[in-house]
Design a protein around this motif. Structure first.
Motif, mmCIF file in Angstrom:
data_model
loop_
_atom_site.group_PDB
_atom_site.id
_atom_site.type_symbol
_atom_site.label_atom_id
_atom_site.label_comp_id
_atom_site.label_asym_id
_atom_site.label_seq_id
_atom_site.Cartn_x
_atom_site.Cartn_y
_atom_site.Cartn_z
ATOM 1 N N GLY A 29 0.815 -1.157 0.088
ATOM 2 C CA GLY A 29 0.141 0.086 0.111
ATOM 3 C C GLY A 29 0.867 1.164 0.055
ATOM 4 N N GLY A 31 4.147 1.784 -0.282
ATOM 5 C CA GLY A 31 5.384 1.551 -1.099
ATOM 6 C C GLY A 31 4.647 2.110 -2.595
ATOM 7 N N ASN A 50 8.977 -8.796 -2.918
ATOM 8 C CA ASN A 50 9.203 -10.310 -3.131
ATOM 9 C C ASN A 50 8.022 -10.978 -3.650
ATOM 10 N N GLN A 105 7.121 -7.809 6.982
ATOM 11 C CA GLN A 105 6.377 -8.944 7.106
ATOM 12 C C GLN A 105 5.921 -9.257 8.341
ATOM 13 N N ARG A 121 12.039 -13.606 11.381
ATOM 14 C CA ARG A 121 11.702 -12.996 10.385
ATOM 15 C C ARG A 121 11.152 -11.390 10.072
ATOM 16 N N LYS A 171 10.176 -1.576 14.936
ATOM 17 C CA LYS A 171 10.150 -0.214 14.154
ATOM 18 C C LYS A 171 10.628 0.873 15.408
ATOM 19 N N THR A 202 -4.385 -0.260 3.879
ATOM 20 C CA THR A 202 -3.396 -0.859 2.888
ATOM 21 C C THR A 202 -3.953 -2.375 2.815
ATOM 22 N N THR A 205 -3.650 -3.985 6.072
ATOM 23 C CA THR A 205 -4.446 -3.870 7.205
ATOM 24 C C THR A 205 -5.878 -4.010 6.618
#
Ligand SMILES: NC(=O)c1ccc[n+]([C@@H]2O[C@H](COP(=O)([O-])OP(=O)(O)OC[C@H]3O[C@@H](n4cnc5c(N)ncnc54)[C@H](O)[C@@H]3O)[C@@H](O)[C@H]2O)c1
Length: 271
Positions: A29, A31, A50, A105, A121, A171, A202, A205
């Motif tokens: 969303g 990006g 990816n 991710q 990950r 974050k 996005t 979400t």
């Protein structure tokens, strides 16, 4: 120029013609919104994601919007892949002017039962990916003496997010990574900043906001009374990456509709 002189061309930051912009998570969303914003200004956009289908789709949309889309299917957490991509971009386009790290991710889950592999990950894509992009593309910027790194943080960097504590930790670290690059490279003319969105609708979400009660409840706790669109985040990214923000480095720009500052709205009693 003295301190009193106006900026020569205040509108020039709206034009990204000839610029090369690298965006991780460009198939998603925020990006994608960034990719299309730069495309409309004629930029070359390396669409790094990816997910092959969305990657190809967004690269096509970039072309249609007036830019040049370079689809690049890769896992941003893979060192060799990022190194090769930056080498190729250097050879073919002289390196990146702007790098935006939006890939994530999400691995929701309570910390007490989150599998170690899920924690790893999340950090691999969200944090290590940002480090690899910043280091590999940033080196060329340092050599050239210009460029901007933009890391997409989150309000979750400021407050622990229930059921997704690993995301908050990632974050918070990413926002600090932006500051660390900023300090190391300030003297080279390279800026590094982060943009921390609040609640945005996005693909990530959509499952939440397609539930009317969740949409209404979440909108109600944002002082502006609504959920952001990806374009509103892209506008902020565009600003921090532009010459209009030429004296900003290491900063985190909150784009959250007032959410983070609103704690006292939920405290009973007046004054
Ligand atoms: N949506 C929100 O409410 C919100 C709020 C705050 C912060 N953010 C942040 O904004 C950024 C973008 O979020 P979004 O909502 O657009 O998410 P999204 O899920 O729509 O997009 C993320 C993209 O990253 C890609 N991706 C995942 N793993 C990858 C990997 N290993 N390598 C390359 N690409 C990979 C996915 O394929 C996807 O296209 C994220 O960093 C997210 O944490 C989002």
């Amino acid at each position: 120029m003295t301190a009193q002189e106006p900026i020569a061309n205040p509108g020039s930051h709206r034009d990204a013609r000839g610029r090369v912009v690298v965006i991780s998570g460009a198939g998603g969303g925020i990006g994608r919104a960034c990719a299309l914003m730069y495309a409309a200004e004629g930029a070359t956009v390396l669409v790094l994601d990816n997910a092959p289908e969305t990657c190809a789709q967004v690269a096509k949309e970039v072309d249609e919007a007036g830019g040049r889309g370079l689809p690049c299917v890769a896992d941003v957490s893979q060192e060799e892949a990022v190194r090769q991509i930056s080498g190729r971009l250097r050879g073919e386009h002289g390196g990146a002017d702007i790098v935006i790290h939006a890939a994530i991710q999400r691995m929701p889950g309570h910390l007490d039962s989150l599998p170690t592999g899920s924690f790893d990950r999340l950090l691999e894509v969200g944090l290590r990916g940002g480090f690899l992009l910043g280091r590999e593309f940033g080196r060329d910027m340092v050599a050239r003496g210009s460029g901007v790194l933009v890391f997409i943080g989150s309000t979750a960097a400021y407050s622990p997010y229930p059921y997704t504590g690993a995301y908050s930790a990632c974050k918070a670290a990413l926002v600090m990574l932006a500051k660390s690059f900023a300090l190391e490279w300030a003297s080279s003319g390279v800026r590094s900043v982060s943009v921390s969105p609040g609640m945005v609708r996005t693909p990530m979400t959509e499952e939440l906001y397609s539930q009317p009660e969740v949409l209404a409840g979440r909108s109600a706790v944002a002082p502006l009374g609504r959920i952001a669109s990806p374009d509103e985040i892209a506008q902020a990214v565009h600003f921090v990456a532009s010459d209009a923000a030429s004296y900003m480095t290491g900063s985190d720009l909150l784009v959250d509709g007032g959410f983070v500052m609103s704690k006292f709205m939920h405290v009973p009693g007046r004054g």
